[in-house]
Design an enzyme around this catalytic site. Sequence first.
Site, PDB file in Angstrom:
ATOM      1  N   SER A 178       0.840  -1.198   0.000  1.00  0.00           N
ATOM      2  CA  SER A 178       0.000   0.000   0.000  1.00  0.00           C
ATOM      3  C   SER A 178       0.881   1.257   0.000  1.00  0.00           C
ATOM      4  O   SER A 178       1.619   1.494  -0.945  1.00  0.00           O
ATOM      5  CB  SER A 178      -0.945  -0.027   1.204  1.00  0.00           C
ATOM      6  OG  SER A 178      -1.969   0.937   1.075  1.00  0.00           O
ATOM      7  N   LYS A 230     -19.338  18.152   3.923  1.00  0.00           N
ATOM      8  CA  LYS A 230     -18.348  18.351   4.983  1.00  0.00           C
ATOM      9  C   LYS A 230     -18.210  17.075   5.808  1.00  0.00           C
ATOM     10  O   LYS A 230     -17.140  16.738   6.279  1.00  0.00           O
ATOM     11  CB  LYS A 230     -18.775  19.523   5.879  1.00  0.00           C
ATOM     12  CG  LYS A 230     -17.805  19.803   7.030  1.00  0.00           C
ATOM     13  CD  LYS A 230     -16.427  20.157   6.505  1.00  0.00           C
ATOM     14  CE  LYS A 230     -15.459  20.450   7.637  1.00  0.00           C
ATOM     15  NZ  LYS A 230     -14.094  20.717   7.146  1.00  0.00           N
TER      16      LYS A 230
END
Length: 352
Positions: A178, A230
């Site tokens: 990763s 948000k």
Amino acid sequence: MEFLSNYGLFFAKTITWVLAIIVVVSFVFATSMKRSRTEKGSITVSKLNEEFEGLADTLRAELLDEKIFKEEKKEEKKARKKEAKSANKVKKSGEVEADKKRVFVADFNGDIKASAAEGLRHIVTSILSQARPQDEVIIRLESQGGMVHSYGFASSQLARIRQHNIPLTICVDKVAASGGYMMACVANKILAAPFAIIGSIGVVASLPNFNRVLKKNEIDYEMLTAGEYKRTLTLFGENTDKGRQKFQQDLEETHELFKEFIVANRPQLDINKVATGEIWFGTRALETNLIDQLSTSDEYLTGLHPAADIFLISYETKKTLAQKVGISGKVFAETLSNELFDRIANRYWARH
């Protein structure tokens, strides 16, 4: 009944003392860690050639006759002096010297936040102040990945080496997955041990949601935002399908950026084949072009010795008391509390 009453009082006092100690020690530990983040570190340098020679000499001293060993060491010392004297003459005469290759080695052991990136930035700055195009930088990388922005920053530090046209080699002995592979792909050359874990080119995110627990206990949770997205998924709010869709969209976008970054650095990869989130062991990673060569870092470094001067560069900060004794604040607190508990218990049972 008197026994149970005394025992209950004893137990309550013990718990109070244990909790008090844990709070105090945790506060001290947190304070020391905060200070350590602001303290400046320093660069340390050690020559690995000397380490390699020392290992060889230890065995050679056992295998050879003592007299023969001393004679050989004496001849080697003379040869080094002669070589150094010749090099000095060349420099004084102004002639062009065929400079010996220098190899700069650094270790990166990554956690989920890529905390070692802070030290890496200083190491890279130090190396770039001295490295030449004929030299080489080797990073011994170990990481299972973590936060995208943190590993993106760490990768940018390695990119600085490439931008200065200094050959960069990444050695993976155990795992570079990763975010770890995001760093590795920046290199000119990636080496990995046969069973090292490579790949995991994917993005994952997960979080629990306690909204139903709050509702069951008649607890209201208020969250106010400005901006439609948000917040998408939350721990305590009631998540919506629209929020889940946006969160998934963000993950897909991050994955696309991850793939584009890898393709830019390793165009020989079939990105659609390797960017599935899977991992490959070193041997299979070589077949898919995720790496360039099967080798441990030890094998590669000893192969460069003695033709090159090999330097290990590290960045060290002042350690706190807890770090010096090699235990975390939690273990430190548990050790003290357990000792106190034992002392109180011994006194109690001695009286009863």
